[in-house]
Scaffold this motif. Sequence first.
Motif, mmCIF file in Angstrom:
data_model
loop_
_atom_site.group_PDB
_atom_site.id
_atom_site.type_symbol
_atom_site.label_atom_id
_atom_site.label_comp_id
_atom_site.label_asym_id
_atom_site.label_seq_id
_atom_site.Cartn_x
_atom_site.Cartn_y
_atom_site.Cartn_z
ATOM 1 N N VAL A 147 0.844 -1.197 0.000
ATOM 2 C CA VAL A 147 0.000 0.000 0.000
ATOM 3 C C VAL A 147 0.885 1.255 0.000
ATOM 4 C CG1 VAL A 147 -1.780 1.287 1.240
ATOM 5 C CG2 VAL A 147 -1.838 -1.225 1.238
ATOM 6 N N ALA A 148 1.884 1.284 0.873
ATOM 7 C CA ALA A 148 2.778 2.440 0.961
ATOM 8 C C ALA A 148 3.506 2.669 -0.352
ATOM 9 C CB ALA A 148 3.773 2.226 2.096
ATOM 10 N N ASN A 149 3.906 1.575 -1.003
ATOM 11 C CA ASN A 149 4.612 1.700 -2.272
ATOM 12 C C ASN A 149 3.707 2.267 -3.360
ATOM 13 O OD1 ASN A 149 6.067 0.639 -4.853
ATOM 14 N ND2 ASN A 149 7.503 0.262 -3.183
ATOM 15 N N ARG A 150 2.449 1.874 -3.327
ATOM 16 C CA ARG A 150 1.496 2.405 -4.306
ATOM 17 C C ARG A 150 1.305 3.909 -4.101
ATOM 18 N NH1 ARG A 150 -2.339 0.062 -7.610
ATOM 19 N NH2 ARG A 150 -3.941 1.507 -8.330
ATOM 20 N N ILE A 151 1.257 4.339 -2.854
ATOM 21 C CA ILE A 151 1.110 5.764 -2.556
ATOM 22 C C ILE A 151 2.298 6.544 -3.109
ATOM 23 C CG2 ILE A 151 1.085 7.447 -0.668
ATOM 24 C CD1 ILE A 151 -0.547 5.385 0.945
ATOM 25 N N VAL A 152 3.511 6.010 -2.934
ATOM 26 C CA VAL A 152 4.710 6.669 -3.463
ATOM 27 C C VAL A 152 4.592 6.855 -4.968
ATOM 28 C CG1 VAL A 152 7.198 6.462 -3.797
ATOM 29 C CG2 VAL A 152 6.189 5.756 -1.635
ATOM 30 N N LYS A 153 4.123 5.812 -5.654
ATOM 31 C CA LYS A 153 4.052 5.878 -7.124
ATOM 32 C C LYS A 153 2.925 6.793 -7.603
ATOM 33 C CE LYS A 153 6.252 1.532 -8.344
ATOM 34 N NZ LYS A 153 6.172 0.301 -9.144
ATOM 35 N N ASP A 154 1.811 6.837 -6.859
ATOM 36 C CA ASP A 154 0.684 7.670 -7.282
ATOM 37 C C ASP A 154 0.891 9.140 -6.944
ATOM 38 O OD1 ASP A 154 -0.435 5.374 -8.196
ATOM 39 O OD2 ASP A 154 -2.248 5.450 -6.974
ATOM 40 N N ILE A 164 6.880 6.254 4.546
ATOM 41 C CA ILE A 164 6.844 5.391 5.723
ATOM 42 C C ILE A 164 5.465 5.473 6.355
ATOM 43 C CG2 ILE A 164 7.859 4.911 7.972
ATOM 44 C CD1 ILE A 164 10.421 6.210 7.005
ATOM 45 N N MET A 165 4.798 4.332 6.417
ATOM 46 C CA MET A 165 3.451 4.267 6.985
ATOM 47 C C MET A 165 3.578 3.595 8.354
ATOM 48 S SD MET A 165 0.100 3.315 4.782
ATOM 49 C CE MET A 165 0.447 1.585 4.596
#
Length: 423
Positions: A147-154, A164-165
Amino acid sequence: MYALVDCNNFFVSCERTLDPALEGKPVVVLSNNDGCVVSRSKEAKDLGIPMAAPAFKYKELFKQHDVKSFSAKFELYNYKSQQVINIASSYVLDYEVYSIDELFLDLTGFKYIDIYDYCFKIKEEIDEKENIPVSIGVAPSKTLCKVANRIVKDFPEQFNGVYIMDTPEKIEKALKWLNIGDVWGIGRKLAVKMNDSGVYKAWDLLQKPEAWVRKIMGIHGIRMINELKGIRQLELDAPSPKKSIAVTRSFMQMLTNKEDIRERIETFGMYCSERLRRQNTCCRMITVFVQTNRFRKDLPEYRNGMTQILPNPTNSSILIGRVVNELFEAIYKDGFHYKRAGVMVNDFVPEDQRQISLFEEDTQNQHLPVMKAMDAMNRKYGKDKVRLGSMSGENTFGRTQLSPEYEAFLKNNTLPEANFRFH
């Protein structure tokens, strides 16, 4: 805490390391036989080119917007993947390679280190040494890392490649934003079922009673909601030994010539034996299959396969080639247009623990020095430089959009052998 290091548009990023002029331009990488889009740059995504788009359907759009399309350079992607893994894993004691462009890092015990700065340093070193942009998501569980990685990309402008979540507030905000269909482990069909029950966001799933989750998803669902709460359920996995090896391929054009098909199938057998030797195992079972194009209703359809159990386990290209040829002769029929074929090997034993039949001649040991010499020369001079006479040496991927520069790049043996293979 875990960190997920994910390469951005990995295949396209690898292409840009060969040609920096591609930076900022729409670029796509095509699958085997140059059929479908398997990687897109952000610029290509913005043009509306979907993943797995058939290339022939988008020819006009490619031409109109000067979209650069490339055949997949599997050797390059293998090599770059290994370089990224080597850099990222050097920062931790434990890690898991999840795919060719993703790996999890275990940050447990990093109590006196600024994790953001540490991960940013990893990102910067990968970018500086390999020119591969990566996104890093950090969270208490592997699912939340996704989820955190998706946020970085979006939201790349907000997080500069690392997010960092690590608080309940951040987790709640992220799960209320994330669609249920984008949760790691929720497929398309299950997402539809969730929507029918009023679950549209990941946060909605956490509001459902545990009995309901168990009924819909079983024990897998309970693990998932715990992961989404930040309760670790999935540990880092060591690579499991392969239980089978398969080399299958769809041909660029349908083949009717028996010898052409035989050469392809024997080549597939050689690749299987090569991979057996790489992991120091031998096989006791070999399967060969052929099939026509099931979508061509105007042509007669035929498919068949056959398996043979070996009296003595082997990884010799010569012995496996003989068996593959025998099986091919048994299943081949004239008068058909063949579109696909493959070779599979199963039932592995360690190379040094072979059980030999008392009633069959064992020639494996006679071939072993030759096979090891052939493998060593191919590692030194490049793939298939030394091969059996039945192999043509032509690539089996149907890659027509490889540049002369890249072909020269391979011939010069610039790329050493890597762990990932696409055979």
